[in-house]
Motif scaffolding. Sequence first.
Motif, PDB file in Angstrom:
ATOM      1  N   ASN A  65       1.785  -7.085  10.102  1.00  0.00           N
ATOM      2  CA  ASN A  65       0.327  -7.141  10.051  1.00  0.00           C
ATOM      3  C   ASN A  65      -0.162  -8.380  10.779  1.00  0.00           C
ATOM      4  N   VAL A  66      -1.144  -8.189  11.657  1.00  0.00           N
ATOM      5  CA  VAL A  66      -1.784  -9.298  12.373  1.00  0.00           C
ATOM      6  C   VAL A  66      -3.210  -9.415  11.865  1.00  0.00           C
ATOM      7  N   SER A  67      -3.613 -10.638  11.549  1.00  0.00           N
ATOM      8  CA  SER A  67      -4.945 -10.857  10.986  1.00  0.00           C
ATOM      9  C   SER A  67      -5.432 -12.247  11.370  1.00  0.00           C
ATOM     10  N   ALA A  68      -6.749 -12.407  11.360  1.00  0.00           N
ATOM     11  CA  ALA A  68      -7.322 -13.739  11.566  1.00  0.00           C
ATOM     12  C   ALA A  68      -7.077 -14.625  10.359  1.00  0.00           C
ATOM     13  N   ASN A  69      -6.763 -14.000   9.219  1.00  0.00           N
ATOM     14  CA  ASN A  69      -6.471 -14.719   7.982  1.00  0.00           C
ATOM     15  C   ASN A  69      -4.974 -15.026   7.930  1.00  0.00           C
ATOM     16  N   ALA A  70      -4.628 -16.297   7.894  1.00  0.00           N
ATOM     17  CA  ALA A  70      -3.221 -16.702   7.914  1.00  0.00           C
ATOM     18  C   ALA A  70      -2.429 -16.094   6.763  1.00  0.00           C
ATOM     19  N   ASP A  71      -3.051 -15.922   5.594  1.00  0.00           N
ATOM     20  CA  ASP A  71      -2.361 -15.386   4.422  1.00  0.00           C
ATOM     21  C   ASP A  71      -2.025 -13.904   4.562  1.00  0.00           C
ATOM     22  N   GLU A  72      -2.622 -13.256   5.547  1.00  0.00           N
ATOM     23  CA  GLU A  72      -2.397 -11.823   5.721  1.00  0.00           C
ATOM     24  C   GLU A  72      -1.423 -11.508   6.853  1.00  0.00           C
ATOM     25  N   ILE A  73      -0.910 -12.539   7.525  1.00  0.00           N
ATOM     26  CA  ILE A  73       0.095 -12.323   8.570  1.00  0.00           C
ATOM     27  C   ILE A  73       1.408 -11.923   7.909  1.00  0.00           C
ATOM     28  N   ARG A  74       1.973 -10.809   8.348  1.00  0.00           N
ATOM     29  CA  ARG A  74       3.246 -10.346   7.798  1.00  0.00           C
ATOM     30  C   ARG A  74       4.160  -9.866   8.929  1.00  0.00           C
TER      31      ARG A  74
END
Length: 274
Positions: free
Chosen positions: A95-104
């Motif tokens: 998962n790519v996201s602007a939110n660092a906590d959502e990067i997987r």
Amino acid sequence: MKTLKSIIALLAIAAIIVSCGEENEDPQTEIAGTVSIEFDNFVGSSMVNLKETGSTDYNYTTTEGQAFNLIRVQYYVSKIILTGENGEVFEDDLNVSANADEIRGYYFIQESESASKLIELTDVPAGTYTQITFNLGIDEEGVQEGAAGGILDPATGAPFWNWNAGYIGMTVEGQTDITDDKAFAIHVGGWKDIVPDDGTTQKFYNNVKTITLNLDVDMNVSETLEPEIHIVADIQKVLGNIDFTATPQVHSPAAGRVFADNLQSAFVVDHVHQ
């Protein structure tokens, strides 16, 4: 009345069959475990020992006999897949996201940060695994214009060139007395091939490499077994037969192609802790 009794009997039999079927299900199908992956970096048989910028303590030698040291070794690992000979498959969630906590599913391995060199995979289905596959670099799924956060955020230090060139998948920097400024930098990146329509020299290449490694033993994963895969990267093999006089700096996908071709042979599974 007989008809009603027959229906009740049939329902009772059906309930027993369903119950037996549930009881016969393999309990292992509901069990998952954890697998850790540790990356260590070597130069030949010597573990990487980073030096300070400006150091003239050259503790390594290239295949061409040129002395050098290292001040930075880092690379991106993504798309981890574990497979077994009996159909076992685990694919790490991405998962790519602007939110660092959502990067997987994306990992930035940095020699200067010990914690970054250990990856923990959870919810790995129980079974026996014999192979690991991963990407070295960030491919098109991870390249989002202006949208990535965390370890993929250029604003916080992620090594990113531009939209066409993408991320630097492997960084090897150090010092040598061969070059005029006593330094070298090898940056290997690029996520797509762009062939010019006008016949000019191609500049952009896809240097993301998929690396597949056999495990040295059959790796068992269960609720109680949490194995660790120990992978070694040989920076000597990444550099190949480099001549620092001719190639002191690599900062483009085109120039990095020869080093990208070295990546598969540079990574090996050293051992698996069961």
